[in-house]
Design a protein around this motif. Structure first.
Motif, PDB file in Angstrom:
ATOM      1  N   MET A 111       0.870  -1.177   0.000  1.00  0.00           N
ATOM      2  CA  MET A 111       0.000   0.000   0.000  1.00  0.00           C
ATOM      3  C   MET A 111       0.903   1.220   0.000  1.00  0.00           C
ATOM      4  N   THR A 112       1.049   1.844  -1.178  1.00  0.00           N
ATOM      5  CA  THR A 112       2.024   2.928  -1.271  1.00  0.00           C
ATOM      6  C   THR A 112       1.740   3.793  -2.481  1.00  0.00           C
ATOM      7  N   ASN A 113       2.567   4.806  -2.655  1.00  0.00           N
ATOM      8  CA  ASN A 113       2.526   5.644  -3.847  1.00  0.00           C
ATOM      9  C   ASN A 113       3.631   5.173  -4.778  1.00  0.00           C
ATOM     10  N   LYS A 114       3.243   4.611  -5.897  1.00  0.00           N
ATOM     11  CA  LYS A 114       4.191   3.954  -6.790  1.00  0.00           C
ATOM     12  C   LYS A 114       5.309   4.892  -7.240  1.00  0.00           C
ATOM     13  N   GLU A 115       4.956   6.088  -7.690  1.00  0.00           N
ATOM     14  CA  GLU A 115       5.970   7.003  -8.208  1.00  0.00           C
ATOM     15  C   GLU A 115       6.951   7.441  -7.127  1.00  0.00           C
ATOM     16  N   SER A 116       6.464   7.612  -5.916  1.00  0.00           N
ATOM     17  CA  SER A 116       7.338   8.066  -4.827  1.00  0.00           C
ATOM     18  C   SER A 116       8.343   6.996  -4.426  1.00  0.00           C
ATOM     19  N   VAL A 117       7.896   5.750  -4.312  1.00  0.00           N
ATOM     20  CA  VAL A 117       8.839   4.704  -3.916  1.00  0.00           C
ATOM     21  C   VAL A 117       9.803   4.364  -5.048  1.00  0.00           C
ATOM     22  N   ARG A 118       9.354   4.548  -6.281  1.00  0.00           N
ATOM     23  CA  ARG A 118      10.282   4.396  -7.406  1.00  0.00           C
ATOM     24  C   ARG A 118      11.374   5.463  -7.339  1.00  0.00           C
ATOM     25  N   GLU A 119      11.000   6.666  -6.951  1.00  0.00           N
ATOM     26  CA  GLU A 119      11.979   7.742  -6.817  1.00  0.00           C
ATOM     27  C   GLU A 119      12.984   7.419  -5.712  1.00  0.00           C
ATOM     28  N   ILE A 120      12.501   6.864  -4.597  1.00  0.00           N
ATOM     29  CA  ILE A 120      13.407   6.471  -3.510  1.00  0.00           C
ATOM     30  C   ILE A 120      14.394   5.420  -4.009  1.00  0.00           C
ATOM     31  N   MET A 121      13.881   4.406  -4.687  1.00  0.00           N
ATOM     32  CA  MET A 121      14.741   3.342  -5.206  1.00  0.00           C
ATOM     33  C   MET A 121      15.754   3.908  -6.204  1.00  0.00           C
ATOM     34  N   LYS A 122      15.322   4.826  -7.049  1.00  0.00           N
ATOM     35  CA  LYS A 122      16.217   5.409  -8.047  1.00  0.00           C
ATOM     36  C   LYS A 122      17.349   6.189  -7.374  1.00  0.00           C
ATOM     37  N   VAL A 123      17.028   6.947  -6.333  1.00  0.00           N
ATOM     38  CA  VAL A 123      18.055   7.704  -5.610  1.00  0.00           C
ATOM     39  C   VAL A 123      19.106   6.757  -5.034  1.00  0.00           C
ATOM     40  N   LEU A 124      18.653   5.669  -4.415  1.00  0.00           N
ATOM     41  CA  LEU A 124      19.584   4.730  -3.791  1.00  0.00           C
ATOM     42  C   LEU A 124      20.433   4.010  -4.834  1.00  0.00           C
ATOM     43  N   LEU A 125      19.823   3.649  -5.956  1.00  0.00           N
ATOM     44  CA  LEU A 125      20.586   2.989  -7.019  1.00  0.00           C
ATOM     45  C   LEU A 125      21.574   3.948  -7.679  1.00  0.00           C
ATOM     46  N   ASP A 126      21.152   5.198  -7.883  1.00  0.00           N
ATOM     47  CA  ASP A 126      22.066   6.197  -8.446  1.00  0.00           C
ATOM     48  C   ASP A 126      23.304   6.351  -7.568  1.00  0.00           C
ATOM     49  N   ASN A 127      23.092   6.427  -6.251  1.00  0.00           N
ATOM     50  CA  ASN A 127      24.215   6.569  -5.329  1.00  0.00           C
ATOM     51  C   ASN A 127      25.129   5.353  -5.374  1.00  0.00           C
ATOM     52  N   ALA A 128      24.535   4.172  -5.414  1.00  0.00           N
ATOM     53  CA  ALA A 128      25.341   2.953  -5.450  1.00  0.00           C
ATOM     54  C   ALA A 128      26.199   2.914  -6.708  1.00  0.00           C
ATOM     55  N   VAL A 129      25.600   3.221  -7.856  1.00  0.00           N
ATOM     56  CA  VAL A 129      26.344   3.219  -9.121  1.00  0.00           C
ATOM     57  C   VAL A 129      27.463   4.259  -9.077  1.00  0.00           C
ATOM     58  N   LYS A 130      27.202   5.390  -8.435  1.00  0.00           N
ATOM     59  CA  LYS A 130      28.178   6.471  -8.368  1.00  0.00           C
ATOM     60  C   LYS A 130      29.417   6.072  -7.571  1.00  0.00           C
ATOM     61  N   PHE A 131      29.221   5.300  -6.507  1.00  0.00           N
ATOM     62  CA  PHE A 131      30.321   5.019  -5.594  1.00  0.00           C
ATOM     63  C   PHE A 131      31.006   3.675  -5.811  1.00  0.00           C
ATOM     64  N   VAL A 132      30.313   2.740  -6.465  1.00  0.00           N
ATOM     65  CA  VAL A 132      30.919   1.425  -6.670  1.00  0.00           C
ATOM     66  C   VAL A 132      31.984   1.500  -7.764  1.00  0.00           C
ATOM     67  N   PRO A 133      33.166   0.967  -7.516  1.00  0.00           N
ATOM     68  CA  PRO A 133      34.212   1.006  -8.541  1.00  0.00           C
ATOM     69  C   PRO A 133      33.945  -0.014  -9.644  1.00  0.00           C
ATOM     70  N   GLU A 134      34.646   0.142 -10.749  1.00  0.00           N
ATOM     71  CA  GLU A 134      34.544  -0.829 -11.840  1.00  0.00           C
ATOM     72  C   GLU A 134      34.907  -2.210 -11.312  1.00  0.00           C
ATOM     73  N   GLY A 135      34.075  -3.193 -11.648  1.00  0.00           N
ATOM     74  CA  GLY A 135      34.276  -4.547 -11.136  1.00  0.00           C
ATOM     75  C   GLY A 135      33.597  -4.789  -9.807  1.00  0.00           C
ATOM     76  N   GLY A 136      32.918  -3.766  -9.256  1.00  0.00           N
ATOM     77  CA  GLY A 136      32.230  -3.902  -7.973  1.00  0.00           C
ATOM     78  C   GLY A 136      30.872  -4.562  -8.110  1.00  0.00           C
ATOM     79  N   SER A 137      30.115  -4.546  -7.021  1.00  0.00           N
ATOM     80  CA  SER A 137      28.811  -5.230  -6.999  1.00  0.00           C
ATOM     81  C   SER A 137      27.760  -4.382  -6.291  1.00  0.00           C
ATOM     82  N   ILE A 138      26.515  -4.541  -6.742  1.00  0.00           N
ATOM     83  CA  ILE A 138      25.347  -3.922  -6.111  1.00  0.00           C
ATOM     84  C   ILE A 138      24.300  -5.005  -5.918  1.00  0.00           C
ATOM     85  N   TRP A 139      23.736  -5.054  -4.717  1.00  0.00           N
ATOM     86  CA  TRP A 139      22.682  -6.017  -4.400  1.00  0.00           C
ATOM     87  C   TRP A 139      21.403  -5.256  -4.073  1.00  0.00           C
ATOM     88  N   VAL A 140      20.288  -5.687  -4.651  1.00  0.00           N
ATOM     89  CA  VAL A 140      18.972  -5.181  -4.250  1.00  0.00           C
ATOM     90  C   VAL A 140      18.255  -6.333  -3.572  1.00  0.00           C
TER      91      VAL A 140
END
Length: 204
Positions: A92-121
């Motif tokens: 029970m949520t607002n789809k666009e808002s939680v997508r924005e939260i997820m996008k912010v967190l993924l953007d940050n992860a991609v920004k900080f992870v070095p080449e050859g690194g890993s991201i887990w969701v």
């Protein structure tokens, strides 16, 4: 650089292209910052639609996770998708808002992870809600900065973060607060970072 180009003192076509590319990059950064400031202002002044509906986790995040998986493949980053997302109860949520939260967190992860690194969701059920996590094996965040990272314009000293606006996590926190959810970080310097946020189930 713009003044130099206008004055016609850069005769080399190659240098002109370099100057134009840097001007365009700077303009895009400024545009992104302005958009984030406006977005944050709208949320804080209650002008953002945060109405909730019943929706599946896959409907919320399936498309955006596929997009970041493809992006990570291009950047030589291993991206692990949550297998349990299809098994979660409806949210029970607002789809666009939680997508924005997820996008912010993924953007940050991609920004900080070095080449050859890993991201887990990751996605897991808890008491009355689901807990989503974006985890990486980047440089991590010192404990004394855990609350500061959600403040407006806060930027760490990491070199890879110099291009950011420092507003993404502030927007994510405002959205989570507006939805009555929680968002937090667990991390240590040099040990990667894990950002968590909750979404209530539709039957609570």
């Amino acid at each position: 650089m713009a003044e130099t180009l206008c004055d016609g003192v850069v005769p080399s076509p190659e240098k002109q292209k370099i100057y134009c590319a840097r001007i365009l990059e700077a303009a895009k950064k400024q545009q992104a910052m302005i958009q984030n400031i406006l977005k944050l202002s709208e949320i804080q002044n209650h002008r953002t639609d945060l109405s909730k509906t019943t929706v599946s986790a896959k409907d919320c995040f399936g498309e955006i996770l596929d997009e970041y998986r493809e992006l990570c493949e291009c950047m030589d980053i291993t991206f692990y998708m949550p297998e349990s997302i299809d098994r979660l109860p409806h949210l029970m949520t607002n789809k666009e808002s939680v997508r924005e939260i997820m996008k912010v967190l993924l953007d940050n992860a991609v920004k900080f992870v070095p080449e050859g690194g890993s991201i887990w969701v990751e996605a897991s059920p808890a008491s009355g809600h689901a807990v989503f996590c974006v985890r990486d094996n980047g440089p991590g965040i010192p404990k004394e900065q855990h609350q500061l990272v959600f403040e407006r314009f806060f930027k760490s000293a990491e070199e890879t973060n110099q291009g950011g606006s420092g507003l993404g996590l502030a927007i994510a926190r405002e959205l989570a607060d507006g939805l009555g959810e929680k968002i937090w970080v667990e991390s240590e310097a040099g040990m990667g970072a894990a950002f968590f946020f909750t979404i209530h189930f539709s039957w609570t």
